[in-house]
Each structure stands twice: as structure tokens, then as C-alpha cells.
Scaffold this motif. Structure first.
Motif, PDB file in Angstrom:
ATOM      1  N   UNK A 160       0.834  -1.204   0.000  1.00 26.79           N
ATOM      2  CA  UNK A 160       0.000   0.000   0.000  1.00 26.79           C
ATOM      3  C   UNK A 160       0.867   1.251   0.000  1.00 26.79           C
ATOM      4  N   UNK A 161       1.998   1.198   0.709  1.00 26.05           N
ATOM      5  CA  UNK A 161       2.910   2.343   0.713  1.00 26.05           C
ATOM      6  C   UNK A 161       3.490   2.575  -0.675  1.00 26.05           C
ATOM      7  N   UNK A 162       3.813   1.496  -1.388  1.00 27.91           N
ATOM      8  CA  UNK A 162       4.316   1.632  -2.753  1.00 27.91           C
ATOM      9  C   UNK A 162       3.259   2.235  -3.664  1.00 27.91           C
ATOM     10  N   UNK A 163       2.020   1.841  -3.456  1.00 29.19           N
ATOM     11  CA  UNK A 163       0.925   2.399  -4.243  1.00 29.19           C
ATOM     12  C   UNK A 163       0.786   3.893  -3.982  1.00 29.19           C
ATOM     13  N   UNK A 164       0.896   4.300  -2.724  1.00 28.15           N
ATOM     14  CA  UNK A 164       0.836   5.727  -2.397  1.00 28.15           C
ATOM     15  C   UNK A 164       1.973   6.492  -3.077  1.00 28.15           C
ATOM     16  N   UNK A 165       3.179   5.899  -3.052  1.00 32.21           N
ATOM     17  CA  UNK A 165       4.322   6.536  -3.705  1.00 32.21           C
ATOM     18  C   UNK A 165       4.090   6.663  -5.216  1.00 32.21           C
ATOM     19  N   UNK A 166       3.563   5.614  -5.816  1.00 35.10           N
ATOM     20  CA  UNK A 166       3.287   5.644  -7.255  1.00 35.10           C
ATOM     21  C   UNK A 166       2.269   6.719  -7.589  1.00 35.10           C
ATOM     22  N   UNK A 167       1.244   6.841  -6.772  1.00 37.33           N
ATOM     23  CA  UNK A 167       0.234   7.874  -7.013  1.00 37.33           C
ATOM     24  C   UNK A 167       0.864   9.267  -6.961  1.00 37.33           C
ATOM     25  N   UNK A 168       1.655   9.514  -5.920  1.00 35.93           N
ATOM     26  CA  UNK A 168       2.277  10.830  -5.785  1.00 35.93           C
ATOM     27  C   UNK A 168       3.191  11.122  -6.973  1.00 35.93           C
ATOM     28  N   UNK A 169       3.968  10.135  -7.366  1.00 34.01           N
ATOM     29  CA  UNK A 169       4.937  10.335  -8.450  1.00 34.01           C
ATOM     30  C   UNK A 169       4.245  10.570  -9.790  1.00 34.01           C
ATOM     31  N   UNK A 170       3.320   9.686 -10.149  1.00 31.29           N
ATOM     32  CA  UNK A 170       2.723   9.765 -11.483  1.00 31.29           C
ATOM     33  C   UNK A 170       1.728  10.911 -11.611  1.00 31.29           C
TER      34      UNK A 170
END
Length: 221
Positions: A146-156
Motif C-alpha cells: 500500500x505504501x508503494x501504491x501511495x508513492x506511485x500515485x504521488x509520483x505519477x
């Protein structure tokens, strides 16, 4: 594009591009992405547009919205990846994982953003040194949390907003008669729509088993 230097300890799986892919596809002959993707191994090819695949077909859609819609699509699929079982997923002559798909979408967007900014100020574009999708790294194989998903959202989402702001600031003439060598900026935006391929290659993992969207994935960018 930006000249990225790789540290000596870059964790290439099995120390060679394509080595892990060979384990999962023992009979596959690994060909270069270049026959499918003009910038798969670096934007240096943009300096010779006559050697590229056909220029992207454009239409009357807003190029900025194309980029934001592509990222929305990628993140919609990524939202199903937190239950990924850790097995790389074959697609064409490559394998993909959730982290690898996010990496490739982000790198592709950064690559062409750097190209556009360089051309707008009259600079030569610089070749990049992405490992691209020919290499699967150790970090690509990590669990997607879930943390990786949050990071991906912020980045993209931020990358898409930068693209949208830049494209919206350009005149129609700049979009279609763009400075420097390479595709027009409108064509670049339509080309980047194909970045959904990487996410589609992983697919919808909300149901246990095979990714549901694989059969309808976009063509390789």
C-alpha cells in the motif's frame, strides 16, 4: 534525455539484461524494444526521426487530458497490485512486475519531458541510460505494498500535472510545429498514451489468478 549515471551496485538481476526473462521464457529470443518503441533504449534516436517507427497518429483530443487519463488508467490498475503473488508476468518478449511497470511509465514520462524542455530552450537532447524493460532489477521483484501504491500515485500524478501544465501553456503552433528535431509535442503526448502498455502487461490483479486486462492491453509504446 537526462544523463543518468548508474552506480556500480545497480542490482541487475542475474547480472545481465534479459537473464531473468530467459528463466521465465526459455525459448524466447529477446529482441530489442527498438523495433517497437522509438525511445526504449534512450531518446538519442529522437535526433534521427527518419529512423523511427511511424509518427504517432493524433486526433482532436486535448493532449494534456490524454496524459492525465493515461496516468488515471495506470493507477487504477496499480490499485489492484497490492495482492501480487511475486511471480513476474510475461508479456511479448519481456516480463513485468508492478514495480517495473511503474518504473517504466515514470521513466517514459520523464524522458520525453526532458526532451521537450530541451527543445523549447534550443538545447540538444541528451541520451539517457535507462535500463528500460530489457532488465528486471532486484527492486522490480519486491512486494508491491500500500505504501508503494501511495508513492506511485504521488509520483505519477505530479508528472502528469507537469505535463498537462506545460502542454496547456503551448500555442497550437508550438504543439504542431515544434522546435528542434523529433516528433511534434502533440505527437509526443499521443505517444506517451502508449505508456499504459506497461501497466496493462501486469493487468488487473483484483481477482486471484491471471491478470484480467492482459488480453486488451495497448500496443508497446
Amino acid at each position: 534525455m537526462t544523463d543518468m549515471k548508474h552506480a556500480p551496485d545497480t542490482p541487475d538481476v542475474l547480472d545481465a539484461p534479459g537473464a531473468l526473462e530467459a528463466l521465465y521464457e526459455p525459448d524466447a529470443s529477446h529482441t530489442s524494444d527498438a523495433s517497437h518503441a522509438p525511445d526504449a533504449f534512450g531518446l538519442v534516436t529522437q535526433d534521427a526521426p527518419d529512423t523511427l517507427d511511424e509518427a504517432p497518429v493524433t486526433d482532436d483530443r486535448d493532449p494534456a487530458r490524454i496524459l492525465t487519463a493515461m496516468v488515471d488508467h495506470v493507477l487504477g490498475l496499480a490499485g489492484t497490485w497490492t495482492g501480487w503473488d511475486g511471480r513476474p508476468i510475461p508479456a511479448d518478449d519481456r516480463i513485468y512486475t508492478p514495480h517495473k511497470a511503474i518504473r517504466r511509465v515514470a521513466d517514459h514520462m520523464v524522458d520525453h519531458l526532458a526532451e521537450m524542455e530541451a527543445r523549447l530552450v534550443g538545447e540538444e537532447t541528451q541520451p539517457d541510460h535507462w535500463h528500460a524493460s530489457a532488465t528486471t532489477t532486484g527492486s522490480d521483484l519486491a512486494p508491491f505494498t500500500e505504501a508503494d501504491l501511495d508513492e506511485a500515485r504521488s509520483r505519477l500524478v505530479r508528472l502528469a500535472r507537469i505535463w498537462a501544465n506545460r502542454l496547456n501553456a503551448l500555442t497550437p503552433d508550438q504543439l504542431d510545429r515544434s522546435p528542434g528535431k523529433g516528433w511534434t509535442f502533440r505527437q509526443l503526448a499521443f505517444h506517451l498514451e502508449g505508456s499504459a502498455y506497461y501497466a496493462d502487461s501486469v493487468g488487473d490483479l483484483s481477482a486471484a489468478g491471471a491478470p484480467a486486462s492482459r488480453q486488451d492491453r495497448t500496443s508497446k509504446p
